[in-house]
Write a protein that holds these residues in place. Sequence first.
Motif, PDB file in Angstrom:
ATOM      1  N   ALA A 163       0.821  -1.217   0.000  1.00  0.00           N
ATOM      2  CA  ALA A 163       0.000   0.000   0.000  1.00  0.00           C
ATOM      3  C   ALA A 163       0.851   1.262   0.000  1.00  0.00           C
ATOM      4  O   ALA A 163       0.391   2.330  -0.415  1.00  0.00           O
ATOM      5  CB  ALA A 163      -0.917   0.000   1.218  1.00  0.00           C
ATOM      6  N   ASN A 164       2.103   1.140   0.440  1.00  0.00           N
ATOM      7  CA  ASN A 164       2.990   2.310   0.511  1.00  0.00           C
ATOM      8  C   ASN A 164       3.793   2.522  -0.774  1.00  0.00           C
ATOM      9  O   ASN A 164       4.482   3.534  -0.914  1.00  0.00           O
ATOM     10  CB  ASN A 164       3.958   2.175   1.693  1.00  0.00           C
ATOM     11  CG  ASN A 164       3.235   2.189   3.020  1.00  0.00           C
ATOM     12  OD1 ASN A 164       2.230   2.893   3.179  1.00  0.00           O
ATOM     13  ND2 ASN A 164       3.721   1.416   3.982  1.00  0.00           N
ATOM     14  N   ASP A 165       3.740   1.576  -1.700  1.00  0.00           N
ATOM     15  CA  ASP A 165       4.509   1.700  -2.950  1.00  0.00           C
ATOM     16  C   ASP A 165       3.910   2.778  -3.839  1.00  0.00           C
ATOM     17  O   ASP A 165       2.685   2.847  -4.027  1.00  0.00           O
ATOM     18  CB  ASP A 165       4.524   0.368  -3.708  1.00  0.00           C
ATOM     19  CG  ASP A 165       5.440  -0.655  -3.053  1.00  0.00           C
ATOM     20  OD1 ASP A 165       6.414  -0.224  -2.399  1.00  0.00           O
ATOM     21  OD2 ASP A 165       5.191  -1.862  -3.205  1.00  0.00           O
ATOM     22  N   THR A 166       4.782   3.628  -4.384  1.00  0.00           N
ATOM     23  CA  THR A 166       4.345   4.664  -5.333  1.00  0.00           C
ATOM     24  C   THR A 166       5.069   4.575  -6.666  1.00  0.00           C
ATOM     25  O   THR A 166       4.666   5.210  -7.641  1.00  0.00           O
ATOM     26  CB  THR A 166       4.591   6.064  -4.740  1.00  0.00           C
ATOM     27  OG1 THR A 166       5.983   6.211  -4.419  1.00  0.00           O
ATOM     28  CG2 THR A 166       3.738   6.300  -3.498  1.00  0.00           C
ATOM     29  N   ASP A 167       6.134   3.791  -6.704  1.00  0.00           N
ATOM     30  CA  ASP A 167       6.914   3.646  -7.930  1.00  0.00           C
ATOM     31  C   ASP A 167       6.151   2.745  -8.903  1.00  0.00           C
ATOM     32  O   ASP A 167       5.775   1.618  -8.557  1.00  0.00           O
ATOM     33  CB  ASP A 167       8.279   3.028  -7.607  1.00  0.00           C
ATOM     34  CG  ASP A 167       9.209   3.013  -8.812  1.00  0.00           C
ATOM     35  OD1 ASP A 167       8.762   3.370  -9.938  1.00  0.00           O
ATOM     36  OD2 ASP A 167      10.382   2.652  -8.645  1.00  0.00           O
ATOM     37  N   PRO A 168       5.917   3.218 -10.138  1.00  0.00           N
ATOM     38  CA  PRO A 168       5.207   2.378 -11.127  1.00  0.00           C
ATOM     39  C   PRO A 168       5.891   1.033 -11.372  1.00  0.00           C
ATOM     40  O   PRO A 168       5.219   0.052 -11.700  1.00  0.00           O
ATOM     41  CB  PRO A 168       5.232   3.234 -12.404  1.00  0.00           C
ATOM     42  CG  PRO A 168       5.357   4.637 -11.911  1.00  0.00           C
ATOM     43  CD  PRO A 168       6.190   4.560 -10.675  1.00  0.00           C
ATOM     44  N   LYS A 169       7.217   0.991 -11.179  1.00  0.00           N
ATOM     45  CA  LYS A 169       7.933  -0.272 -11.371  1.00  0.00           C
ATOM     46  C   LYS A 169       7.502  -1.308 -10.338  1.00  0.00           C
ATOM     47  O   LYS A 169       7.539  -2.519 -10.610  1.00  0.00           O
ATOM     48  CB  LYS A 169       9.445  -0.030 -11.272  1.00  0.00           C
ATOM     49  CG  LYS A 169      10.011   0.795 -12.416  1.00  0.00           C
ATOM     50  CD  LYS A 169      11.509   0.988 -12.255  1.00  0.00           C
ATOM     51  CE  LYS A 169      12.069   1.852 -13.378  1.00  0.00           C
ATOM     52  NZ  LYS A 169      13.528   2.081 -13.230  1.00  0.00           N
ATOM     53  N   GLN A 170       7.110  -0.830  -9.154  1.00  0.00           N
ATOM     54  CA  GLN A 170       6.643  -1.734  -8.102  1.00  0.00           C
ATOM     55  C   GLN A 170       5.134  -1.989  -8.199  1.00  0.00           C
ATOM     56  O   GLN A 170       4.662  -3.061  -7.841  1.00  0.00           O
ATOM     57  CB  GLN A 170       6.967  -1.133  -6.713  1.00  0.00           C
ATOM     58  CG  GLN A 170       8.436  -0.808  -6.499  1.00  0.00           C
ATOM     59  CD  GLN A 170       9.306  -2.047  -6.520  1.00  0.00           C
ATOM     60  OE1 GLN A 170       8.862  -3.141  -6.143  1.00  0.00           O
ATOM     61  NE2 GLN A 170      10.554  -1.891  -6.971  1.00  0.00           N
ATOM     62  N   LEU A 171       4.400  -1.003  -8.698  1.00  0.00           N
ATOM     63  CA  LEU A 171       2.938  -1.117  -8.725  1.00  0.00           C
ATOM     64  C   LEU A 171       2.424  -1.956  -9.885  1.00  0.00           C
ATOM     65  O   LEU A 171       1.409  -2.651  -9.760  1.00  0.00           O
ATOM     66  CB  LEU A 171       2.313   0.290  -8.820  1.00  0.00           C
ATOM     67  CG  LEU A 171       2.431   1.176  -7.578  1.00  0.00           C
ATOM     68  CD1 LEU A 171       1.967   2.587  -7.887  1.00  0.00           C
ATOM     69  CD2 LEU A 171       1.601   0.573  -6.437  1.00  0.00           C
ATOM     70  N   TYR A 172       3.132  -1.895 -11.041  1.00  0.00           N
ATOM     71  CA  TYR A 172       2.593  -2.512 -12.256  1.00  0.00           C
ATOM     72  C   TYR A 172       3.591  -3.489 -12.881  1.00  0.00           C
ATOM     73  O   TYR A 172       4.803  -3.402 -12.669  1.00  0.00           O
ATOM     74  CB  TYR A 172       2.237  -1.443 -13.292  1.00  0.00           C
ATOM     75  CG  TYR A 172       1.471  -0.273 -12.732  1.00  0.00           C
ATOM     76  CD1 TYR A 172       0.257  -0.461 -12.060  1.00  0.00           C
ATOM     77  CD2 TYR A 172       1.955   1.025 -12.856  1.00  0.00           C
ATOM     78  CE1 TYR A 172      -0.448   0.616 -11.544  1.00  0.00           C
ATOM     79  CE2 TYR A 172       1.269   2.113 -12.336  1.00  0.00           C
ATOM     80  CZ  TYR A 172       0.071   1.901 -11.670  1.00  0.00           C
ATOM     81  OH  TYR A 172      -0.620   2.957 -11.146  1.00  0.00           O
ATOM     82  N   ILE A 173       3.046  -4.380 -13.671  1.00  0.00           N
ATOM     83  CA  ILE A 173       3.841  -5.321 -14.461  1.00  0.00           C
ATOM     84  C   ILE A 173       3.643  -4.991 -15.936  1.00  0.00           C
ATOM     85  O   ILE A 173       2.520  -4.798 -16.397  1.00  0.00           O
ATOM     86  CB  ILE A 173       3.400  -6.782 -14.190  1.00  0.00           C
ATOM     87  CG1 ILE A 173       3.605  -7.131 -12.709  1.00  0.00           C
ATOM     88  CG2 ILE A 173       4.168  -7.755 -15.072  1.00  0.00           C
ATOM     89  CD1 ILE A 173       3.027  -8.470 -12.324  1.00  0.00           C
ATOM     90  N   ASN A 174       4.760  -4.911 -16.652  1.00  0.00           N
ATOM     91  CA  ASN A 174       4.735  -4.612 -18.104  1.00  0.00           C
ATOM     92  C   ASN A 174       4.147  -3.229 -18.410  1.00  0.00           C
ATOM     93  O   ASN A 174       3.482  -3.048 -19.429  1.00  0.00           O
ATOM     94  CB  ASN A 174       3.930  -5.672 -18.880  1.00  0.00           C
ATOM     95  CG  ASN A 174       4.607  -7.027 -18.873  1.00  0.00           C
ATOM     96  OD1 ASN A 174       5.833  -7.114 -18.761  1.00  0.00           O
ATOM     97  ND2 ASN A 174       3.822  -8.082 -18.963  1.00  0.00           N
ATOM     98  N   HIS A 175       4.388  -2.253 -17.532  1.00  0.00           N
ATOM     99  CA  HIS A 175       3.826  -0.928 -17.806  1.00  0.00           C
ATOM    100  C   HIS A 175       4.667  -0.163 -18.832  1.00  0.00           C
ATOM    101  O   HIS A 175       4.167   0.739 -19.499  1.00  0.00           O
ATOM    102  CB  HIS A 175       3.691  -0.110 -16.520  1.00  0.00           C
ATOM    103  CG  HIS A 175       4.976   0.445 -16.014  1.00  0.00           C
ATOM    104  ND1 HIS A 175       5.959  -0.353 -15.466  1.00  0.00           N
ATOM    105  CD2 HIS A 175       5.445   1.715 -15.978  1.00  0.00           C
ATOM    106  CE1 HIS A 175       6.976   0.401 -15.111  1.00  0.00           C
ATOM    107  NE2 HIS A 175       6.700   1.663 -15.409  1.00  0.00           N
ATOM    108  N   ASN A 176       5.943  -0.532 -18.980  1.00  0.00           N
ATOM    109  CA  ASN A 176       6.797   0.062 -19.997  1.00  0.00           C
ATOM    110  C   ASN A 176       6.955  -0.906 -21.173  1.00  0.00           C
ATOM    111  O   ASN A 176       7.334  -2.069 -20.969  1.00  0.00           O
ATOM    112  CB  ASN A 176       8.179   0.389 -19.440  1.00  0.00           C
ATOM    113  CG  ASN A 176       8.187   1.649 -18.607  1.00  0.00           C
ATOM    114  OD1 ASN A 176       7.319   2.503 -18.766  1.00  0.00           O
ATOM    115  ND2 ASN A 176       9.154   1.775 -17.712  1.00  0.00           N
TER     116      ASN A 176
END
Length: 377
Positions: A163-176
Amino acid sequence: MKKSTSKKASTIQDRLEVLQTRVVVERDSVSSISSSDFPFHTNNQYPNHDVLERLRKKIKIAIEKKSQYDMEFDIIGIDASIANALRRIMIAEVPTMAIEKVFIYDNTSIIQDEVLAHRLGLIPIKADPDQFDFKQSTEHPTDQNTIVFKLKQECKRNPKATANDTDPKQLYINHNVYSAALTWEPKGDQAERFKNCFIGPVHDDILIAQMRPGQKIELEAHCEKGCGKEHAKWSPAATASYRLMPEIILKEEITGDLADKFASCFAPGVVEVEKTNVDGESIKVAKVVNPRIDTVSREVLRHKEFEDKVQLTRIRDHFIFRVESTGILDSEKIVFDSLQILSSKCTMLLKALDLKLKEKEEVDTSQKNDNAMDLDV
């Protein structure tokens, strides 16, 4: 009187030599820009006008440094028109492979289809263009003229994210979506033909798009053979440039404290101050050691104490080329292919001239025969 005349003639001849072979850099201008080194010019120093023979004797190519994607070399003994033709061919006429058509099956990202296709087209593709044919507009894609890539990627939430994660690398998979997502799909006998050759994006980390959960991209991209004059995506050269070799002429020796000041007027490494013994006394003397790296800033010409002691020129027929590849082709291949294309253009021109001369001879012969027939009548 004879000595004075001889000295004056020698001075005039030296000045004429400088005007014919050098571009003179002055404080506020550049003189002797136009070349007179071509047949039938009034100042031409080669009376026999045998340009080809003179080129064979004068022309030299020296490679200064070379890596896979970067090359610096010198061409000596050619005119600026030939040097510029070679540069333009490197940029615009050496064929490569690039993404030309994109078939988008699904695109729910925020990037429009046409923008996505344009971004894909600018990704450099590593593939040997000599192994493929040019695809005509009326032809269908085949394994001889097309390379097919597939891309399929969907963004999802990372179930391990806190719940404390804000980095898209931690929040999502394959977002880039990176160029590494482009997968080569061999057609026909391509798998066998290129089993020892890499085909794919030059760089795996080129960002194509960014997505959020629920967004998806699925497409098929077709690579075709083309040239940079049609579109920049086919240009193999990131940089193709040339400059004239700088020359620093010392009219008299510069010594003492002036030597240090003189050296400071140039880029580091161009001029060095050496110590020499004169009558048992150590004296500092300025020596030109590497004019090649001089930027020709003209700083030295701004100081009155150096006005009649130095002359800055550039050697008119000595070109320093720098070629940097995008990674599609090796820098050495770009240069060699350019030379071959330039040679083929010259051959085509000679054939066209021969054809025109033959046509003119036939017309002249026909007119003579007609005139002879009129006289007989």
